[in-house]
Scaffold this motif. Structure first.
Motif, PDB file in Angstrom:
ATOM      1  N   GLN A  85      -7.602   4.074   2.453  1.00 26.92           N
ATOM      2  CA  GLN A  85      -7.100   3.293   3.041  1.00 26.92           C
ATOM      3  C   GLN A  85      -7.171   3.392   4.420  1.00 26.92           C
ATOM      4  O   GLN A  85      -6.569   2.292   4.372  1.00 26.92           O
ATOM      5  CB  GLN A  85      -5.910   5.132   3.321  1.00 26.92           C
ATOM      6  CG  GLN A  85      -4.978   5.514   1.844  1.00 26.92           C
ATOM      7  CD  GLN A  85      -3.690   4.628   1.713  1.00 26.92           C
ATOM      8  OE1 GLN A  85      -3.524   3.506   2.058  1.00 26.92           O
ATOM      9  NE2 GLN A  85      -3.420   4.764   0.104  1.00 26.92           N
TER      10      GLN A  85
ATOM     11  N   TRP B 286       0.439   5.777  10.564  1.00 25.09           N
ATOM     12  CA  TRP B 286      -1.088   5.649   9.416  1.00 25.09           C
ATOM     13  C   TRP B 286      -2.199   6.932  10.483  1.00 25.09           C
ATOM     14  O   TRP B 286      -2.975   7.187  10.204  1.00 25.09           O
ATOM     15  CB  TRP B 286      -1.674   4.705   9.692  1.00 25.09           C
ATOM     16  CG  TRP B 286      -1.863   3.357  10.912  1.00 25.09           C
ATOM     17  CD1 TRP B 286      -1.533   2.855  11.858  1.00 25.09           C
ATOM     18  CD2 TRP B 286      -3.681   3.648  11.254  1.00 25.09           C
ATOM     19  NE1 TRP B 286      -2.938   2.750  12.584  1.00 25.09           N
ATOM     20  CE2 TRP B 286      -3.544   2.823  13.086  1.00 25.09           C
ATOM     21  CE3 TRP B 286      -4.728   4.629  11.080  1.00 25.09           C
ATOM     22  CZ2 TRP B 286      -4.279   3.013  13.028  1.00 25.09           C
ATOM     23  CZ3 TRP B 286      -5.860   4.760  11.956  1.00 25.09           C
ATOM     24  CH2 TRP B 286      -5.829   3.696  12.887  1.00 25.09           C
TER      25      TRP B 286
ATOM     26  N   TYR C  25      -9.382   9.740  -0.585  1.00 25.52           N
ATOM     27  CA  TYR C  25      -8.024   9.003   0.220  1.00 25.52           C
ATOM     28  C   TYR C  25      -8.190   8.368   1.301  1.00 25.52           C
ATOM     29  O   TYR C  25      -7.718   6.938   1.284  1.00 25.52           O
ATOM     30  CB  TYR C  25      -6.447   9.686  -0.218  1.00 25.52           C
ATOM     31  CG  TYR C  25      -6.362   9.900  -1.081  1.00 25.52           C
ATOM     32  CD1 TYR C  25      -5.330   9.656  -1.296  1.00 25.52           C
ATOM     33  CD2 TYR C  25      -6.877  10.615  -2.339  1.00 25.52           C
ATOM     34  CE1 TYR C  25      -3.825   9.530  -3.248  1.00 25.52           C
ATOM     35  CE2 TYR C  25      -6.133  10.664  -3.557  1.00 25.52           C
ATOM     36  CZ  TYR C  25      -4.976  10.533  -3.918  1.00 25.52           C
ATOM     37  OH  TYR C  25      -4.180  10.339  -4.780  1.00 25.52           O
TER      38      TYR C  25
ATOM     39  N   PRO D  38       1.126  -1.454   0.073  1.00 23.80           N
ATOM     40  CA  PRO D  38      -0.268  -0.257   0.202  1.00 23.80           C
ATOM     41  C   PRO D  38       0.638   1.587   0.201  1.00 23.80           C
ATOM     42  O   PRO D  38       1.515   1.438   1.250  1.00 23.80           O
ATOM     43  CB  PRO D  38      -0.440  -0.005   1.506  1.00 23.80           C
ATOM     44  CG  PRO D  38       0.351  -1.280   2.151  1.00 23.80           C
ATOM     45  CD  PRO D  38       0.559  -2.330   1.178  1.00 23.80           C
ATOM     46  N   GLY D  39       0.856   1.986  -1.057  1.00 22.35           N
ATOM     47  CA  GLY D  39       1.810   3.196  -1.588  1.00 22.35           C
ATOM     48  C   GLY D  39       2.952   3.127  -1.529  1.00 22.35           C
ATOM     49  O   GLY D  39       3.568   3.915  -1.883  1.00 22.35           O
TER      50      GLY D  39
ATOM     51  N   PHE E 220       0.912   5.859   5.698  1.00 23.85           N
ATOM     52  CA  PHE E 220      -0.364   4.707   6.231  1.00 23.85           C
ATOM     53  C   PHE E 220       0.081   3.507   5.558  1.00 23.85           C
ATOM     54  O   PHE E 220      -0.467   2.154   6.533  1.00 23.85           O
ATOM     55  CB  PHE E 220      -1.299   4.839   4.999  1.00 23.85           C
ATOM     56  CG  PHE E 220      -2.900   5.217   5.627  1.00 23.85           C
ATOM     57  CD1 PHE E 220      -3.732   4.312   6.897  1.00 23.85           C
ATOM     58  CD2 PHE E 220      -3.324   6.338   5.921  1.00 23.85           C
ATOM     59  CE1 PHE E 220      -4.972   4.764   7.166  1.00 23.85           C
ATOM     60  CE2 PHE E 220      -4.731   6.646   6.418  1.00 23.85           C
ATOM     61  CZ  PHE E 220      -4.705   6.154   7.000  1.00 23.85           C
ATOM     62  N   THR E 221       1.470   3.341   5.225  1.00 28.25           N
ATOM     63  CA  THR E 221       2.123   2.165   4.970  1.00 28.25           C
ATOM     64  C   THR E 221       2.762   1.774   6.699  1.00 28.25           C
ATOM     65  O   THR E 221       2.986   0.059   6.186  1.00 28.25           O
ATOM     66  CB  THR E 221       3.444   2.257   4.187  1.00 28.25           C
ATOM     67  OG1 THR E 221       3.876   3.004   4.193  1.00 28.25           O
ATOM     68  CG2 THR E 221       2.829   2.353   2.740  1.00 28.25           C
TER      69      THR E 221
ATOM     70  N   ARG F  80      -6.881  -0.278   4.277  1.00 28.27           N
ATOM     71  CA  ARG F  80      -6.156  -1.513   4.671  1.00 28.27           C
ATOM     72  C   ARG F  80      -5.345  -1.547   5.699  1.00 28.27           C
ATOM     73  O   ARG F  80      -4.322  -2.361   5.459  1.00 28.27           O
ATOM     74  CB  ARG F  80      -4.920  -0.841   2.893  1.00 28.27           C
ATOM     75  CG  ARG F  80      -5.335  -0.548   1.939  1.00 28.27           C
ATOM     76  CD  ARG F  80      -4.630   0.644   1.004  1.00 28.27           C
ATOM     77  NE  ARG F  80      -5.050  -0.353  -0.592  1.00 28.27           N
ATOM     78  CZ  ARG F  80      -4.431   0.615  -1.082  1.00 28.27           C
ATOM     79  NH1 ARG F  80      -3.498   1.123  -1.152  1.00 28.27           N
ATOM     80  NH2 ARG F  80      -5.144   0.235  -2.594  1.00 28.27           N
TER      81      ARG F  80
ATOM     82  N   SER G 240       0.275   9.121   2.605  1.00 20.72           N
ATOM     83  CA  SER G 240      -0.284   7.508   1.583  1.00 20.72           C
ATOM     84  C   SER G 240       0.432   6.808   1.826  1.00 20.72           C
ATOM     85  O   SER G 240       0.840   5.883   2.488  1.00 20.72           O
ATOM     86  CB  SER G 240      -0.178   7.698   0.138  1.00 20.72           C
ATOM     87  OG  SER G 240      -1.615   8.659  -0.094  1.00 20.72           O
TER      88      SER G 240
END
Length: 651
Positions: free
Chosen positions: A434, A413, A430, A28-29, A407-408, A437, A404
């Motif tokens: 996100q 996050w 967004y 993700p991202g 958020f990984t 996830r 973003s």
């Protein structure tokens, strides 16, 4: 793949003839690239690949840099609270203060990285060293942008700010000066004149004078020459923005001093001492003499500020680009290509904000710098004219990219949520994408995510999270938690399923689990008929336990007659009625007893109909028959007692 929230899918490219191929993991991202080594089936038994991670963004996983992300998040949130309706002049000091706060966080982070680099092994130390270099460049650029764009220093003050900028980022002279002063004979130290000249090049003339006194004391014959240099250094005028002197008056005074220095050089006042003569030429701004000091200046932008100090102290912001370009051309080798940092600083001196941001986005290894600087510049109303072709403005685009990336990370996050909140156009979209996830390893983390979604009325995400957690709890046979999540999701079908599991569990064990939850269902029990029955059935048990038999009997009967209770549970309810039927005092009235009899007959007729094809064991059938007989006997006896009682009352 430590600390990567979601296991990315691996896409393997078919093996080449040498047995090697490449795999890609899409997180993700981020795009994580992997090199894979194919092993023959004989080696591993399955012909599978061994996956090796060859590249990832390290910054977000560094504990020290994580502090930078956390601290800057607080500054960012504070910046968003500054009222838009305030006049620009009254907001400018706040913006400058916020910019300095960002830089102080950067510097604290750099110092911690430098300490960590000293105390760790070679490989990690090199990594920390690289991060320090990047942060130094970031602070250098930010500080210059603060001077030129945010503070927007006018002529006179501009040079003073640029001097502070150079002094902050070229502090090697201070370390060298300490070594000289701590030696037995500072004036005879091999770095003595380098320190003196470096002080002059940075406009630190008082420090230069103090150092020269030590040399003068060793050379009594040349004392008058040192005294003359001391006078020239002491008389050099510096503009005072807070004083009463106008810029024109300062310029006249500075030119008079400049002419005096020139006379001394023409008179060969310092001809017998090459070092003092070099200093005199520097004070005049002689380009050849300045370029002789390349090793002390070390960078073209230091050369630029020194040249402005001794040639153009009242330089205007609009004139900077001309001097910057010429100084870079003079200082750098004509054959060498400018570094990305040189191009970025030159764009800043040319007041091309968008080029600065663009070049930084390409050159730097994360979005932290460009996102926060652009946000600050946007608040200063310096980016209003620049929109992107695909709908969002530059500020929002960079903030979305930065958030973003956050958020990984398994904990950062949460910071990203505030960044999305302050992106009015696409931030919510967004966030919705996100937030789904975020891996919810624990209920505590799930509740954090849920709270964020509820505060923002993200109803679809709330339902999705609750369903996921309810299903997970159900798989782990945690019925109470599963029911709680399904109620929160307002999922009637799932609540019905879990309620039936509760009833099955009760039938098997003879007792309810998670009593606190069931006792406190409140209005939530209306979510589904089965959940209503579960709550009311538990209420019946409480009434019975409190010996409120009449209320318990009424509730039990209503559960059956109102068709709330599932047919499969009727026998259990009728069996629960047996102790009430056996009480010395009549609990069920005649009408209630007839209703119970009707329910029993309806149940037994359905059981008889189903019996021929039933797979029910013979032993269980015998138990059911026995229960029915006992119930009929108890109902008949209760009916007789109720008729007598009601007849007596009526007479």
């Amino acid at each position: 793949m430590e600390e990567v929230d979601v296991e990315p899918a691996i896409t393997n490219i078919p093996a080449a003839s040498d047995g090697k191929h490449m795999g890609f993991a899409w997180g993700p991202g981020d795009i994580l690239v992997y090199e894979t080594q194919y092993k023959a089936s004989g080696a591993l038994g399955s012909g599978s690949s061994l996956i090796h991670e060859v590249r990832k963004d390290e910054d977000i996983y560094s504990p020290i840099l994580r502090k930078l992300f956390n601290e800057s998040h607080h500054i960012f949130v504070g910046l968003q609270t500054i009222r838009e309706d305030l006049p620009s002049k009254s907001k400018k000091p706040q913006f400058v203060s916020i910019s300095k706060n960002y830089r102080s966080v950067l510097r604290a982070c750099m110092e911690e990285l430098q300490q960590a680099a000293v105390s760790t092994r070679d490989e990690v130390s090199k990594q920390y060293g690289n991060q320090v270099s990047i942060l130094l460049a970031i602070e250098l650029i930010w500080n210059l942008c603060e001077v030129l764009f945010i503070d927007a220093a006018p002529a006179g003050s501009l040079l003073l700010h640029l001097l502070d900028w150079v002094r902050l980022h070229k502090a090697e002279v201070d370390e060298k000066a300490r070594e000289v002063l701590q030696s037995e004979s500072p004036a005879e130290h091999h770095d003595y004149w380098d320190v003196v000249v470096s002080y002059v090049l940075q406009g630190r003339l008082e420090e230069a004078r103090q150092m020269l006194i030590k040399q003068a004391s060793l050379q009594p014959a040349a004392r008058s020459m040192y005294k003359l240099m001391d006078t020239l250094l002491g008389k050099m005028p510096f503009y005072n923005p807070g004083g009463t002197q106008t810029l024109t008056e300062f310029d006249v005074k500075w030119r008079y001093w400049h002419e005096e220095v020139d006379r001394c050089l023409q008179d060969n006042s310092f001809a017998s001492n090459q070092h003092l003569e070099l200093i005199c030429k520097i004070l005049l701004g002689d380009e050849d003499s300045l370029l002789e000091c390349k090793n002390l200046l070390s960078t073209w932008y230091h050369f630029l500020v020194t040249r402005l100090l001794f040639c153009h102290p009242t330089v205007k912001p609009t004139e900077l680009h001309y001097y910057a370009q010429s100084c870079m051309t003079m200082f750098l080798d004509s054959r060498s290509v400018p570094e990305p940092l040189d191009s970025i600083l030159l764009a800043a001196f040319e007041f091309d904000i968008h080029q600065v941001i663009k070049d930084c986005s390409i050159a730097l290894n994360n979005w932290w710098f460009v996102a926060h600087l652009t946000d600050l510049l946007d608040h200063c109303k310096l980016l209003q004219s620049h929109n992107l072709h695909f709908g969002s403005n530059l500020r929002e685009f960079l903030l979305l990219e930065y958030a973003s990336g956050l958020f990984t990370h398994h904990s950062l996050w949460q910071l990203a949520v505030d960044y999305f909140d302050h992106c009015p156009e696409f931030g919510r979209v967004y966030l919705e994408l996100q937030i789904e996830r975020v891996p919810m390893e624990t209920e505590r983390k799930a509740l954090k995510v849920l709270r964020i979604c509820e505060q923002r009325q993200m109803s679809e995400q709330v339902r999705s999270i609750c369903k996921i957690m309810a299903m997970r709890a159900l798989r782990n046979n945690r019925l109470g938690s599963a029911l709680s999540w399904s109620i929160r999701a307002k999922d009637a079908a799932f609540a019905t399923l879990i309620s039936e599991k509760f009833l099955e569990d009760y039938s098997a064990r003879g007792a309810f689990s998670d009593l606190d939850l069931i006792d406190n269902l409140g209005p939530s029990m209306l979510l589904s008929d089965r959940l209503t029955f579960l709550g009311k059935y538990r209420e019946f048990h409480k009434l019975y336990g409190e010996k409120r038999f009449t209320e318990a009997a009424r509730l039990l009967l209503s559960l059956m007659t109102a068709k709330i209770a599932p047919r499969s549970f009727w026998m259990t309810l009728l069996t629960d009625a047996l102790p009430l039927l056996e009480q010395k005092e009549v609990i069920f009235s005649v009408a209630q007893t007839y209703e119970l009899m009707f329910c029993l007959e309806e149940l037994t007729s359905s059981l008889t109909t189903a019996a021929p094809g039933s797979d029910q064991p013979i032993q269980e059938e015998d138990i059911e028959v026995t229960k029915v007989e006992l119930l009929r006997l108890a109902l008949a006896r209760n009916l007789a007692m109720a008729i007598v009682k009601e007849g007596t009352v009526n007479t």
